[in-house]
Design a protein around this motif. Structure first.
Motif, mmCIF file in Angstrom:
data_model
loop_
_atom_site.group_PDB
_atom_site.id
_atom_site.type_symbol
_atom_site.label_atom_id
_atom_site.label_comp_id
_atom_site.label_asym_id
_atom_site.label_seq_id
_atom_site.Cartn_x
_atom_site.Cartn_y
_atom_site.Cartn_z
ATOM 1 N N ARG A 1 36.656 21.817 40.284
ATOM 2 C CA ARG A 1 36.213 20.979 39.168
ATOM 3 C C ARG A 1 36.374 19.479 39.444
ATOM 4 O O ARG A 1 35.819 18.658 38.725
ATOM 5 C CB ARG A 1 36.993 21.342 37.912
ATOM 6 N N GLU A 2 37.164 19.117 40.446
ATOM 7 C CA GLU A 2 37.396 17.692 40.743
ATOM 8 C C GLU A 2 36.105 16.964 41.098
ATOM 9 O O GLU A 2 35.268 17.500 41.797
ATOM 10 C CB GLU A 2 38.403 17.556 41.894
ATOM 11 N N VAL B 1 40.621 26.463 40.887
ATOM 12 C CA VAL B 1 39.656 26.023 39.871
ATOM 13 C C VAL B 1 39.686 24.516 39.735
ATOM 14 O O VAL B 1 38.640 23.854 39.698
ATOM 15 C CB VAL B 1 39.955 26.686 38.510
ATOM 16 N N ASP B 2 40.882 23.931 39.684
ATOM 17 C CA ASP B 2 41.023 22.474 39.579
ATOM 18 C C ASP B 2 40.389 21.793 40.783
ATOM 19 O O ASP B 2 39.745 20.741 40.637
ATOM 20 C CB ASP B 2 42.491 22.085 39.478
ATOM 21 N N ALA C 1 33.862 28.761 40.275
ATOM 22 C CA ALA C 1 34.851 28.328 39.291
ATOM 23 C C ALA C 1 34.857 29.259 38.078
ATOM 24 O O ALA C 1 35.929 29.623 37.560
ATOM 25 C CB ALA C 1 34.563 26.896 38.860
ATOM 26 N N GLU C 2 33.674 29.648 37.623
ATOM 27 C CA GLU C 2 33.575 30.560 36.489
ATOM 28 C C GLU C 2 34.246 31.896 36.805
ATOM 29 O O GLU C 2 34.948 32.474 35.966
ATOM 30 C CB GLU C 2 32.110 30.783 36.141
ATOM 31 N N GLU D 1 38.082 31.392 36.865
ATOM 32 C CA GLU D 1 38.581 31.221 35.498
ATOM 33 C C GLU D 1 38.631 32.558 34.765
ATOM 34 O O GLU D 1 39.555 32.823 33.975
ATOM 35 C CB GLU D 1 37.691 30.234 34.746
ATOM 36 N N ARG E 1 32.638 30.151 48.011
ATOM 37 C CA ARG E 1 31.853 29.648 46.877
ATOM 38 C C ARG E 1 30.584 30.476 46.688
ATOM 39 O O ARG E 1 29.467 29.972 46.764
ATOM 40 C CB ARG E 1 31.508 28.170 47.098
ATOM 41 N N ALA F 1 29.967 26.053 40.812
ATOM 42 C CA ALA F 1 30.062 26.385 39.383
ATOM 43 C C ALA F 1 30.294 27.875 39.178
ATOM 44 O O ALA F 1 31.123 28.286 38.354
ATOM 45 C CB ALA F 1 28.799 25.939 38.658
#
Length: 272
Positions: free
Chosen positions: A271-272, A267-268, A176-177, A180, A168, A173
């Protein structure tokens, strides 16, 4: 602006300096060879960036050509040490390549990084970096990434270790970006991404990250790096080994479609 013909490896720059000094002293290749314990063929390949001279030959060249340490400095540059602009040289070579075959063990390569992800990596590697210098480096990396993203070439083939997806960098965030972004580039066909599963404890990438570049003139060069230095490899044997390693990594990695599913699943999970 860099053009394919303008890009030279550090080893080629070293050879060019040897040639310049030799011509300045009025020596032929045969004459220089006799003085440094070499021969015309070997020195010719050295001057063309196709031969890596051993330490004894390097010392002899510096002495006979009265380089006063200049060749020693050039050699340090050829090996990526004490050269602040080596990242720019590698970026130019990557941008001008026809195809890039890249294995990364810890993070996505710089030319595929989003801004927050890049900032976190640079800040972690250089914790004492002034804020203005950090900003400059981040923006430089983002601009290079945009150039790669918007171009039709080079062909980008990426193999990345599964554990890199779970890191991470910059926080959830930012991670994840980044994921994606890779998923989008993969779906659009700009990048072919494959993931090496984390339970594969012994695989061809255990020696570390590397990159193989197929250049416009048809040759391949390889690149290995750490946070502090980078090295371009031009010797045929070394380049061939890295090209073979990459092929072996592709063979043990998940397929591109399964790899994309894994990225989307990560990603999921974030985002959870």
């Amino acid at each position: 602006m860099d053009t394919p013909s303008a890009v030279q490896t550090p080893l080629e720059l070293y050879g060019r300096e040897v040639r310049r000094l030799r011509l300045t002293t009025g020596l032929t290749l045969e004459g220089l060879g006799r003085m440094v314990g070499s021969n015309k063929s070997q020195l010719s390949r050295l001057e063309n960036g196709q031969y890596t001279p051993p330490p004894a030959l390097r010392d002899a060249l510096d002495d006979v050509l009265a380089a006063h340490g200049e060749l020693t400095r050039q050699w340090a540059e050829a090996n990526g040490d004490s050269r602040p602009d080596w990242r720019g040289e590698i970026a130019a070579a990557t941008r001008n390549a026809r195809a890039v075959y890249d294995f990364q063990a810890l993070a996505f390569p710089s030319y595929l990084q989003t801004e927050k992800y890049a900032e976190a990596l640079i800040e972690a590697a250089f914790p004492a970096l002034p804020s203005d210098e950090l900003t400059r480096r981040v923006q430089e990396r983002v601009q290079r990434a945009e150039q790669i993203r918007d171009a039709l070439r080079p062909l980008l083939c990426l193999v990345i270790d599964r554990t890199a997806l779970a890191r991470r960098y910059g926080g959830p965030a930012a991670a994840a970006e980044q994921l994606e972004y890779i998923a989008r580039l993969t779906s659009e066909g700009r990048v072919t991404a494959q993931i090496v599963p984390e339970d594969l404890h012994s695989h061809p990438g255990n020696s570390g990250s590397f990159r193989v570049l197929n250049m416009p003139d048809g040759r391949d060069i390889a690149y290995v790096e750490s946070a502090e230095q980078g090295q371009l490899l031009t010797r045929a044997g070394a380049v061939a080994r890295h090209r073979e390693l990459f092929a072996q990594l592709q063979a043990v990695a998940w397929s591109p479609s399964d790899s994309l599913k894994a990225i989307e699943a990560e990603v999921d999970r974030i985002r959870e």
